[in-house]
Design a protein around this motif. Structure first.
Motif, mmCIF file in Angstrom:
data_model
loop_
_atom_site.group_PDB
_atom_site.id
_atom_site.type_symbol
_atom_site.label_atom_id
_atom_site.label_comp_id
_atom_site.label_asym_id
_atom_site.label_seq_id
_atom_site.Cartn_x
_atom_site.Cartn_y
_atom_site.Cartn_z
ATOM 1 N N THR A 71 0.844 -1.201 0.000
ATOM 2 C CA THR A 71 0.000 0.000 0.000
ATOM 3 C C THR A 71 0.872 1.242 0.000
ATOM 4 O O THR A 71 1.981 1.238 0.544
ATOM 5 C CB THR A 71 -0.930 0.066 1.222
ATOM 6 N N ASN A 73 0.362 5.302 0.832
ATOM 7 C CA ASN A 73 -0.603 6.212 1.445
ATOM 8 C C ASN A 73 -1.920 5.480 1.734
ATOM 9 O O ASN A 73 -2.991 6.055 1.591
ATOM 10 C CB ASN A 73 -0.892 7.413 0.542
ATOM 11 N N MET A 75 -3.401 3.317 -0.026
ATOM 12 C CA MET A 75 -4.133 2.783 -1.180
ATOM 13 C C MET A 75 -3.232 1.880 -2.011
ATOM 14 O O MET A 75 -2.022 1.867 -1.832
ATOM 15 C CB MET A 75 -4.708 3.908 -2.038
ATOM 16 N N GLU A 79 -3.619 3.042 -7.722
ATOM 17 C CA GLU A 79 -4.475 4.175 -7.443
ATOM 18 C C GLU A 79 -3.625 5.389 -7.085
ATOM 19 O O GLU A 79 -3.880 6.502 -7.526
ATOM 20 C CB GLU A 79 -5.379 3.807 -6.263
ATOM 21 N N ALA A 80 -2.612 5.127 -6.291
ATOM 22 C CA ALA A 80 -1.716 6.215 -5.899
ATOM 23 C C ALA A 80 -1.071 6.823 -7.128
ATOM 24 O O ALA A 80 -0.885 8.041 -7.236
ATOM 25 C CB ALA A 80 -0.646 5.686 -4.952
#
Ligand code: ATP
Ligand code: ATP
Ligand code: VIB
Ligand code: MG
Ligand code: MG
Lengths: 263, 307, 304, 281, 263
Positions: A71, A73, A75, A79-80
């Motif tokens: 992940t 942050n 997400m 997505e990041a």
């Protein structure tokens, strides 16, 4: 292994990545777990083919792990990436030859839809940061290798990504220029408090820059050691002659050699 | 045997049956000749081949040969197996064309490549411009087939009685859908397939003798072909290297050709020659030839051959 | 499998389009034919039909659609008509027959191969000259480009006549025209290839004090192989076109060009189409053959 | 014989001069770069002239260059008419349509991998169709005027242009594409900001190849039917009339127009792909 | 400045070299004087563009100086080149991809006209020397970067040149492999007593390998310092942690920095 002081920006848990190639699958990453906190400067070092680049690309969402969780942050990396959380600096400068230096730096700004005025503003600011203010109108091939590399760093800094990922950015430069850029990078990091992931082959460079050194070993690519640096944030160049520095460098070298011999 | 190379002006077809028959039936051999027949084609200019030494004799239409003569290539007619012209213009009847004056404003396909002269003379005699517009005709350079007519890209196209006209009929068109204008009937007929050689070669008695024998054997071939059209067509088919010709087509062509060669024993009729020259000289503002040709034909060869 | 499927899909859609286009392309002649046979068609005169749109004609005379696929002189033959003609002229006819496409294909192919050999040889020699002589490089290269702007079909008959006049006949003039078309890609590719070695590779030989010819055989020539093969592929296709072009002036003679010409001369569209398809298959096979040679050679040289 | 000999001597002398110029100290100047090929061309012309005269080649086989030049200037109006018909109407419009359509098709083909893998092999096959066969068909379909010539040109230039453009669009490096991904750039941004600029050298390569194809295609198509003007019409008709001087005058026009066309595209290339290593120096 | 102990193998006196380029002439070498004795291991170090490569190429007769004198074995370099006095190793391995490793090594032997038997003999010998005996039949791309570089060194060793010139031969390798090759090169040098000219960007490498370190500085390219190494001929890898080593490295770094700042 990791340091879960505050909530990590980047968090990898038992990451696996296997490439399906024509003859045999290549396990580029095996059981890699690592937490990186906000404001960390993490160096990755290890012999060729140990998966440094692959790991960095996973973080940037350019490669999809085949196992484990990752992940950024909080997400998924993909997505990041779409949220434009990263600046990425490749090993070679990778400037587009048909754009001027300023045009290259403008590229991400255009794509992210900044206004014209804002674009020019930011270009001027980062050009100054990397000391290339006079070269905005030049084309990449009219600059020396070191200057090109600085321009590519400027390009990654132009938009305010929290995370800066750099894959051997200074590999092609001579030692003096490299020292100079190292100093500047440290200063920038201190000023902006960005999180930085940095791949290098040079032990002194890794030790000089990082708060955390990740030693990797190949076949399959895995983390063999994580060294937290006790060096202060303020680092003059001659800190490299200090006993602490030499001590850490020695530990890194031992780790590397171990990785080499069992390969 | 003496070698003779004959350059045809078109692809192998019954139009040239006489020569193939003469070769096949051994008439040339009897005259101690070894004749090679070179097929022509859309881009072969027989006079050029003659000039280059690629052939000893050629077949040509007289307008084209006289034009070559004016261009400085002294070719000479040594025999004229074709008495009558087979050239005509074929039009759709439903275009309303009934006489040459109705061509105005119409589109007409014409063969170029040296074969446009008869048409141009005719139009200038009729006082019709060939530059298009309301009062002129729009001229197309016709390709090699009759499609422009069938597809109505042109109102009229050039046809030969023995070939293209038949192709139009073969395509299912009936004769009463068409109107045809024979150049012969319009008084603008020019001499067609004649045998030509280079003037300088004719100065050589040995060559002359060869030509005499060649013309004699060729005419024998022609007469044989006239009398045995089906066999002649078969011989042509055997010599067709493209394998594209069909028997029915060649048989009909031979029948039509026989009508054109019928009146000729090989000798050029001076009256025909004069009419051809007059037609060409009368070609209006852009005459095909600018002055009366001198020495463009000789009867010496046929005189000797027919003796 | 993943290679074949897209190709099949594209081919299938081409055939679909082709079949769909046939009625519109052929409707006018079909209607005229039907009218002659006594059927009533709308509109009922050819001039009105000439000026009508094909779409309208097809819609208003939909009963005529099947007939558009069976025309004897179609503007656009249906694929199965071409296939049938190919079957008859390729498979059913004896290969020695003048009506066999294989026979004509072989005539063209022999001129192609001879011309390709001459063109490739000349191209390589010229490239070697250009690479080794600055004077040649500067003087010849611009003219080699200009030479390609000359419409070959225009001068092909003249070349044949001129060669005839010096006693060259038969397959050689055809081969020369085919060589003219194939030499240029070879020159361009080979010049690039012979110049492919970088300064370092050349300097290496200098440190060995290698002679010019050693440099050529041991460095420049092997380094040029990938370029050579790439241009051979273009060159062989060009050579085939050259041989076909050269068959036109020779008039109704043998070979695929002759087939196309006589087909056009007698309005046999189907015959043109099958000669065209056959020529394209021939070209594709030649290119594939060279690709295969390339694969083998480069693999053996370790360049793949 | 003297003329033939002098042709030989002039050839050798000119070659010597060129060798000296090309290896001399000023070989890199613009002037010499133009002068050397000019001298070479002139040498060919002089040798041609002398040989034609020396060997008394008949006019109807090969005219001397001086003769061709005289015809060229005296027949300028006709040549201009033909040039307009064949080049401006037929070749140019076909070139624009063909290259434009190929360009758009290339973008589609590049977008859908399925199309690329399906269409390119088929395209190579279609590109191998000889013009001699396609031209009569297209003349039948599109009529006698310039439209059918443009159609022939479209067919001729489409696939070289398509193949080059597709190759160009694939030319970007993984790193350049990844950079765009780190920016979260979409398809269009990647296309306009990365792939098209990177493809430019290839696109221009296709455009350059197509210039010569376009002219040849338009001329050759006129052999299969045309109105009574055009370069191809004039060439075939003049051969029939044995007006070889006119034939060569048209060939001169074709060579001039073709080279100029090529040159214009090459200039445009130099100013758009100035960044490419082959243009930097 | 130089050390004229015994008669020098290579002797340069006030060498000048100016390149004529399109816009302005570039003075690549200015007033360079240096003597190299038989058996010396000389490293050249300096920032990018200071003329290291140019100087090496002059020695090899690949570039002609525009001023000064240069002799190799008492003759002009060009003549020495024709006498095949050198082996030259380029920055990149530069193996011919269409030849096997053995074929690549054979290349100079073929050109110099050795007999077939002799060729095979020598190939076997040098392959063993660089520990590639099992790889003679492989193609270059089947080997890792480090192995390729060793093959290119073998190629330069195959014929008995007295002088070995190496232009950044290990630039592209990672630190561990590099250490290993450094050790091997030293062993080879000790065994054969060749004269070696060696260009590098790495200070530790230069110090570790050389008997003499030539520091150069740019614009115009010139020699700014020549450091004779007091290190013994026998050098284990950890000599790099010794005070003498650090002392010399420091001096080299100072020299380099001086060259950089006045550029
Ligand atoms: N796209 C790919 N397909 C197949 N294998 C790959 C791919 N990318 C990398 N690999 C393999 O994965 C392994 C790790 O590669 P990676 O590039 O991450 O190494 P690295 O540590 O960055 O090495 P270097 O220091 O040489 O850059 C290697 O064995 C490599 O060959
Ligand atoms: N062939 C050439 N033409 C013009 N200038 C050249 C040429 N070769 C080198 N130079 C110039 O000469 C100078 C010295 O170049 P050289 O290659 O010797 O540097 P270097 O010390 O080897 O640098 P690096 O560490 O980057 O390899 C540079 O300014 C370079 O630009
Ligand atoms: C290019 C060209 N076009 C027309 C003719 C005229 N011509 C003379 S004989 C003949 C055969 C008729 O079926 C034709 C058409 C030609 N010779 N060459
Ligand atoms: Mg990497
Ligand atoms: Mg260098």
């Amino acid at each position: 292994m990791a340091s879960p002081v505050n909530t990590p920006v980047i968090s990898a848990k038992s990451l696996d990545l296997t490439f399906q190639t024509a003859d045999a699958p290549v396990q580029a990453l095996k059981d890699v777990s690592l937490d990186i906190a906000q404001g960390d400067f993490v160096s990755f070092i290890g012999p060729s083919g140990c998966g440094k680049t692959t790991f960095l690309r996973c973080i940037a969402g350019l490669e999809t792990p085949t196992g484990g969780t990752l992940t950024v942050n909080g997400m998924p990396p993909d997505e990041a990436r779409r949220a434009r959380a990263y600046g990425y600096v490749f090993q070679a400068a990778g400037l587009y030859p048909w754009r001027t230096i300023a045009g290259n730096i403008k590229l991400p700004l255009e794509i992210m839809g900044y206004s014209k005025a804002e674009q020019n503003d930011r270009v001027a600011r980062v050009l100054e940061l990397v000391e290339l203010s006079d070269f905005g109108a030049k084309y990449p091939w009219q600059l020396s290798g070191g200057m090109q590399q600085r321009a590519s760093i400027a390009r990654a800094l132009a938009f305010d990504a929290d995370i800066l990922l750099m894959d051997e950015p200074f590999g092609a430069l001579d030692e003096i220029v490299r020292d100079h850029l190292n100093e500047q990078l440290l200063a920038l990091w201190a000023r902006t408090n960005k999180t930085i992931g940095f791949v290098t082959h040079s032990i002194p460079e890794a030790v000089y820059l990082s708060t955390k050194i990740v030693v990797m070993s190949p076949r399959p690519g895995r983390i063999s050691d994580v060294i937290e640096s006790p060096l202060p944030k303020e680092r003059p160049l001659d800190i490299r002659d200090s006993p602490e520095f030499i001590e850490i460098a020695h530990r890194v070298r031992e780790g590397l050699r171990a990785g080499h011999s069992d390969a | 045997a003496d070698e003779v190379k004959l350059q045809l002006q078109w692809v192998t077809q019954a139009q040239f049956a006489g020569y193939y028959v003469a070769k096949d039936k051994g008439f040339y051999e009897e005259e101690d000749l070894d004749v090679t027949v070179l097929a022509g084609g859309p881009d072969i200019a027989p006079p050029q081949v003659l000039a280059g030494g690629g052939a000893d004799v050629m077949l040509n239409w007289m307008p084209s040969a006289l034009a070559a003569r004016e261009k400085g290539l002294p070719v000479v007619n040594i025999a004229q197996p074709f008495k009558t012209s087979g050239l005509m213009l074929t039009c759709w009847k439903d275009t309303g064309i009934t006489s040459p004056q109705d061509f105005k404003g119409k589109t007409i396909g014409v063969w170029f490549f040296g074969n446009e002269y008869p048409f141009l003379s005719w139009m200038s005699q009729e006082g019709i411009s060939t530059d298009g517009g309301e009062d002129g005709v729009t001229v197309l350079k016709q390709g090699f087939n009759v499609d422009p007519l069938l597809q109505r890209q042109a109102d009229c196209i050039s046809t030969m009685t023995y070939n293209e006209y038949g192709q139009v009929l073969d395509a299912g068109v009936s004769e009463d859908e068409l109107v045809t204008f024979k150049y012969e009937d319009q008084g603008v007929a020019t001499l067609e397939d004649g045998i030509y050689a280079l003037e300088e070669n004719l100065k050589d008695p040995a060559f002359k003798d060869k030509m005499v024998r060649f013309v004699r054997a060729s005419m024998k071939g022609w007469k044989y072909a006239e009398e045995n059209p089906d066999e002649a067509a078969e011989i042509v088919l055997e010599n067709d290297e493209s394998g594209a010709q069909t028997e029915s087509h060649q048989k009909r062509m031979m029948t039509e050709i026989a009508k054109l060669t019928a009146g000729s024993n090989g000798a050029l009729d001076e009256a025909d020659y004069n009419r051809t020259v007059a037609t060409l000289l009368g070609g209006g503002s852009d005459p095909v030839i600018s002055k009366e040709p001198v020495g463009a034909w000789t009867s010496e060869i046929t005189d000797a051959a027919l003796k | 499998m993943s290679k074949v499927l897209p190709v099949l899909a594209v081919v299938a859609s081409i055939f679909t389009l082709w079949y769909a286009a046939v009625p519109f392309m052929n409707v006018k002649e079909t209607l005229t034919g039907l009218e002659r046979a006594g059927t009533t068609v709308v509109p009922d005169n050819p001039i009105a039909r000439r000026d009508a749109s094909a779409v309208a004609l097809v819609l208003r005379n939909s009963f005529a659609i099947p007939a558009t696929y069976a025309q004897e002189r179609p503007r656009l033959p249906a694929p199965h008509q071409v296939a049938q003609d190919l079957w008859e002229t390729v498979v059913l006819k004896k290969v020695t027959s003048k009506r066999s496409l294989v026979y004509h294909g072989w005539i063209t192919l022999s001129a192609t191969l001879l011309g390709f050999t001459i063109g490739t040889g000349a191209g390589i020699l010229l490239a070697v000259g250009i690479v080794h002589s600055r004077a040649m490089d500067m003087s010849v290269m611009p003219w080699a480009i200009a030479s390609q702007t000359i419409p070959i079909l225009a001068i092909a008959p003249m070349i044949i006549v001129v060669l005839n006049s010096v006693g060259i006949q038969g397959v050689v003039p055809k081969a020369i025209i085919s060589a003219y078309l194939s030499f240029f890609p070879v020159v361009v590719g080979m010049v690039k290839g012979l110049r492919a070695p970088d300064a370092m590779q050349l300097d290496l030989l200098k440190t060995y004090n290698a002679s010019g010819s050693q440099g050529f055989w041991k460095l420049r020539l092997p380094a040029s192989m990938p370029y050579l093969f790439a241009s051979l592929k273009i060159g062989v296709a060009a050579a085939l076109v050259g041989a076909i072009v050269a068959e036109l002036p020779a008039g109704g003679a043998r070979g695929l060009g002759g087939r196309m010409l006589t087909g056009s001369y007698y309005g046999q569209m189907v015959q043109i189409w099958s000669a065209l398809v056959f020529a394209a298959v021939l070209a594709a096979s030649l290119v594939l053959l060279i690709g295969w040679l390339q694969n083998r050679t480069l693999k053996r040289m370790g360049l793949l | 014989m003297i003329l033939v000999l002098s042709a030989l001597i002039i050839w050798i002398a000119m070659w010597g001069l060129n060798t000296r110029l090309a290896n001399g100290p000023h070989a890199e100047t613009r002037f010499i770069r133009l002068l050397v090929p000019a001298i070479f061309g002139l040498t060919i012309l002089v040798a041609w002239e002398l040989l034609v005269r020396g060997l008394a080649v008949p006019l109807v086989i090969l005219p001397a260059p001086s003769h061709v030049m005289a015809t060229f200037f005296s027949e300028l109006p006709t040549l201009w008419l033909d040039f307009k018909q064949t080049f401006l109407k037929g070749a140019l419009s076909g070139y624009v349509i063909g290259c434009g359509a190929a360009f758009l098709a290339a973008i589609l083909v590049d977008r859908y991998d399925f199309l690329r893998r399906g269409l390119l092999p088929v395209g190579n096959f279609v590109a191998a169709l000889p013009i001699v066969g396609t031209a009569p068909i297209l003349v039948m379909w599109f009529g006698f005027d310039w439209q059918s010539k443009a159609a022939v040109v479209v067919v001729m230039v489409f696939f070289p242009m398509l193949v080059n453009t597709v190759a160009g669009l694939q030319e970007t490096t993984v790193m350049q594409r990844d950079l765009m991904r780190t920016y979260g750039a979409g398809y269009w941004a990647t296309l306009t900001k990365l792939r098209l600029p990177a493809a430019m050298p290839f696109i221009f390569n296709g455009l350059k190849i197509s210039t010569t194809l376009a002219l040849i295609g338009a001329i050759v198509a006129e052999f299969f039917g045309s109105p009574t003007m055009g370069m191809g019409f004039r060439i075939s008709t003049s051969v029939g009339q044995l007006a070889l001087d006119m034939v060569w005058a048209e060939i001169v026009v074709a060579a001039l127009a073709g080279s100029a066309f090529y040159g214009v595209v090459a200039l445009a290339e130099a100013s758009t792909t100035f960044w490419h290593p082959s243009h930097r120096k």
